[in-house]
Design an enzyme around this catalytic site. Structure first.
Site, PDB file in Angstrom:
ATOM      1  N   GLU A 161       5.829 -15.056  12.667  1.00 50.07           N
ATOM      2  CA  GLU A 161       5.624 -15.593  11.316  1.00 50.07           C
ATOM      3  C   GLU A 161       4.181 -15.425  10.842  1.00 50.07           C
ATOM      4  O   GLU A 161       3.879 -15.625   9.665  1.00 50.07           O
ATOM      5  CB  GLU A 161       6.033 -17.063  11.256  1.00 50.07           C
ATOM      6  CG  GLU A 161       7.543 -17.287  11.308  1.00 50.07           C
ATOM      7  CD  GLU A 161       8.322 -16.459  10.286  1.00 50.07           C
ATOM      8  OE1 GLU A 161       8.029 -16.582   9.084  1.00 50.07           O
ATOM      9  OE2 GLU A 161       9.197 -15.678  10.705  1.00 50.07           O
ATOM     10  N   ARG A 188      -8.908   9.768   5.084  1.00 47.23           N
ATOM     11  CA  ARG A 188      -8.830  10.917   4.173  1.00 47.23           C
ATOM     12  C   ARG A 188      -9.997  10.979   3.195  1.00 47.23           C
ATOM     13  O   ARG A 188     -10.297  12.034   2.650  1.00 47.23           O
ATOM     14  CB  ARG A 188      -7.543  10.862   3.344  1.00 47.23           C
ATOM     15  CG  ARG A 188      -6.269  10.956   4.134  1.00 47.23           C
ATOM     16  CD  ARG A 188      -5.071  10.737   3.225  1.00 47.23           C
ATOM     17  NE  ARG A 188      -5.116  11.651   2.092  1.00 47.23           N
ATOM     18  CZ  ARG A 188      -4.770  12.927   2.147  1.00 47.23           C
ATOM     19  NH1 ARG A 188      -4.311  13.430   3.266  1.00 47.23           N
ATOM     20  NH2 ARG A 188      -4.866  13.685   1.090  1.00 47.23           N
ATOM     21  N   ASP A 217      -8.438  15.641  -6.053  1.00 49.08           N
ATOM     22  CA  ASP A 217      -7.966  14.270  -6.167  1.00 49.08           C
ATOM     23  C   ASP A 217      -8.785  13.492  -7.175  1.00 49.08           C
ATOM     24  O   ASP A 217      -8.250  12.692  -7.922  1.00 49.08           O
ATOM     25  CB  ASP A 217      -8.022  13.557  -4.811  1.00 49.08           C
ATOM     26  CG  ASP A 217      -6.744  13.773  -4.023  1.00 49.08           C
ATOM     27  OD1 ASP A 217      -5.839  14.450  -4.548  1.00 49.08           O
ATOM     28  OD2 ASP A 217      -6.656  13.272  -2.895  1.00 49.08           O
ATOM     29  N   PRO A 266       1.136 -10.320   4.018  1.00 50.10           N
ATOM     30  CA  PRO A 266       1.742 -10.266   2.693  1.00 50.10           C
ATOM     31  C   PRO A 266       0.986 -11.118   1.664  1.00 50.10           C
ATOM     32  O   PRO A 266       1.144 -10.928   0.462  1.00 50.10           O
ATOM     33  CB  PRO A 266       3.153 -10.844   2.906  1.00 50.10           C
ATOM     34  CG  PRO A 266       3.393 -10.810   4.373  1.00 50.10           C
ATOM     35  CD  PRO A 266       2.058 -10.891   5.021  1.00 50.10           C
TER      36      PRO A 266
HETATM   37  C1  9D3 Z   1      10.495 -13.042   6.658  1.00 50.79           C
HETATM   38  C2  9D3 Z   1       9.262 -13.773   7.078  1.00 50.79           C
HETATM   39  N1  9D3 Z   1       8.572 -14.292   5.899  1.00 50.79           N
HETATM   40  C3  9D3 Z   1       9.025 -15.675   5.661  1.00 50.79           C
HETATM   41  C4  9D3 Z   1       8.792 -16.091   4.272  1.00 50.79           C
HETATM   42  C5  9D3 Z   1       7.129 -14.269   6.021  1.00 50.79           C
HETATM   43  C6  9D3 Z   1       6.555 -13.066   6.675  1.00 50.79           C
HETATM   44  C7  9D3 Z   1       5.863 -13.197   7.860  1.00 50.79           C
HETATM   45  C8  9D3 Z   1       5.306 -12.082   8.451  1.00 50.79           C
HETATM   46  C9  9D3 Z   1       6.686 -11.813   6.103  1.00 50.79           C
HETATM   47  C10 9D3 Z   1       6.135 -10.704   6.725  1.00 50.79           C
HETATM   48  C11 9D3 Z   1       5.444 -10.828   7.904  1.00 50.79           C
HETATM   49  C12 9D3 Z   1       4.842  -9.658   8.564  1.00 50.79           C
HETATM   50  N2  9D3 Z   1       4.135  -8.798   7.625  1.00 50.79           N
HETATM   51  C13 9D3 Z   1       2.886  -8.360   7.843  1.00 50.79           C
HETATM   52  O1  9D3 Z   1       2.298  -8.670   8.848  1.00 50.79           O
HETATM   53  C14 9D3 Z   1       2.248  -7.537   6.838  1.00 50.79           C
HETATM   54  C15 9D3 Z   1       2.709  -7.038   5.583  1.00 50.79           C
HETATM   55  C16 9D3 Z   1       3.963  -7.152   4.902  1.00 50.79           C
HETATM   56  O2  9D3 Z   1       4.954  -7.752   5.371  1.00 50.79           O
HETATM   57  N3  9D3 Z   1       4.087  -6.558   3.685  1.00 50.79           N
HETATM   58  C17 9D3 Z   1       3.080  -5.855   3.101  1.00 50.79           C
HETATM   59  N4  9D3 Z   1       1.906  -5.729   3.687  1.00 50.79           N
HETATM   60  C18 9D3 Z   1       1.737  -6.317   4.909  1.00 50.79           C
HETATM   61  S1  9D3 Z   1       0.335  -6.261   5.801  1.00 50.79           S
HETATM   62  C19 9D3 Z   1       0.928  -7.152   7.033  1.00 50.79           C
END
Ligand code: 9D3
Length: 247
Positions: free
Chosen positions: A119, A157, A172, A92
């Site tokens: 996490e 793609r 596209d 994220p």
């Molecule tokens: C609820 C947990 N969060 C605490 C603040 C942090 C968190 C840790 C691990 C939030 C998401 C994740 C797992 N997400 C991914 O591995 C992930 C992801 C995403 O959650 N949203 C958008 N793209 C991606 S790419 C990998």
């Protein structure tokens, strides 16, 4: 294009090549997907891949040693094949994926995608081996696998010979950055609702114009920010102004 994925859920990721456009690309050897499971690189009795976070708090963190061994094996394989690949961490905190980023990525020889669970992964792994960090959007997933699958789908793609001749590769690029026009198939009347007459006129010039108009209108209405930094042709400007004047 070679995709290596470091994941605790290889069967989940492998589903991306099980069917559809990406499946056919894999069958045709246009892409090659390999999964590496960090659990296979553990040596304790319980095959432990996670541990409690230093400093306390909720959740678990992926241990660095087995992750690094898995990445090293994937890297060694690519070196043997003479392929240069960046290591991408799905998280994220990464830059948000979009179509232009995917287009740039489609020119590479391959990628090693590192998928976190819990996490996340021990920060030192990121410092040691990760070249880029990418997110697929602002919502919370349970791990990186869906992110890796989205990237594999969208990059695949864009590869030469993946989409059929009529398929959207060329189309596209023409309508890139616009929302799509409405589509219809038979029957001509369904539950009392008619297919727009212009689509049944056989007048291909009028049809093309109508579709362009619909695409521009819908974009202006639903995603106006997509038109902000766009250079419109005089024809497009006229279509859009006619529509905005009426609404
Ligand atoms: C609820 C947990 N969060 C605490 C603040 C942090 C968190 C840790 C691990 C939030 C998401 C994740 C797992 N997400 C991914 O591995 C992930 C992801 C995403 O959650 N949203 C958008 N793209 C991606 S790419 C990998």
């Amino acid at each position: 294009m070679r995709f290596d994925v470091i994941t605790l859920f290889p069967e989940l990721v492998e589903a991306v090549v099980a069917s559809g456009v990406v499946g056919r690309a894999a069958d045709a050897k246009l892409i090659d997907l390999h999964c590496w499971n960090p659990r296979d690189y553990t040596s304790d009795r319980h095959r432990t891949v996670d541990d409690r976070p230093y400093g306390g708090g909720p959740g678990m963190v992926m241990k660095p040693d087995c992750l690094l061994s898995a990445v090293d094996d994937a890297k060694a394989k690519n070196k043997e094949l003479g392929i240069v690949t960046k290591v991408i961490y799905l998280s994220p905190q990464g830059k948000t994926l979009n179509q232009s980023a995917a287009k740039i990525m489609s020119k590479e020889e391959g990628f090693i995608f590192l998928c976190g669970r819990y996490e996340g992964v021990d920060e030192r792994v990121l410092e040691l081996v990760v070249d880029e960090e990418w997110s697929i959007g602002d919502y919370v997933l349970s791990g990186g696998e869906l992110g890796a699958m989205v990237m594999i789908d969208t990059i695949t793609r864009l590869l030469p010979n993946v989409l059929g001749h009529n398929d959207s590769a060329e189309q596209d690029s023409f309508s890139a950055g616009l929302l799509d026009c409405p589509h219809y198939t038979r029957p001509g009347v369904f539950l009392g609702k008619e297919v727009p007459k212009v689509l049944r006129s056989g007048d291909h010039q009028r049809i093309a114009k109508w579709r362009r108009q619909q695409a521009l209108q819908r974009t202006a209405q639903r995603r106006p920010e997509l038109l902000k930094n766009r250079v419109l042709s005089e024809e497009d400007k006229k279509i859009l102004h006619d529509f905005l004047d009426k609404s």
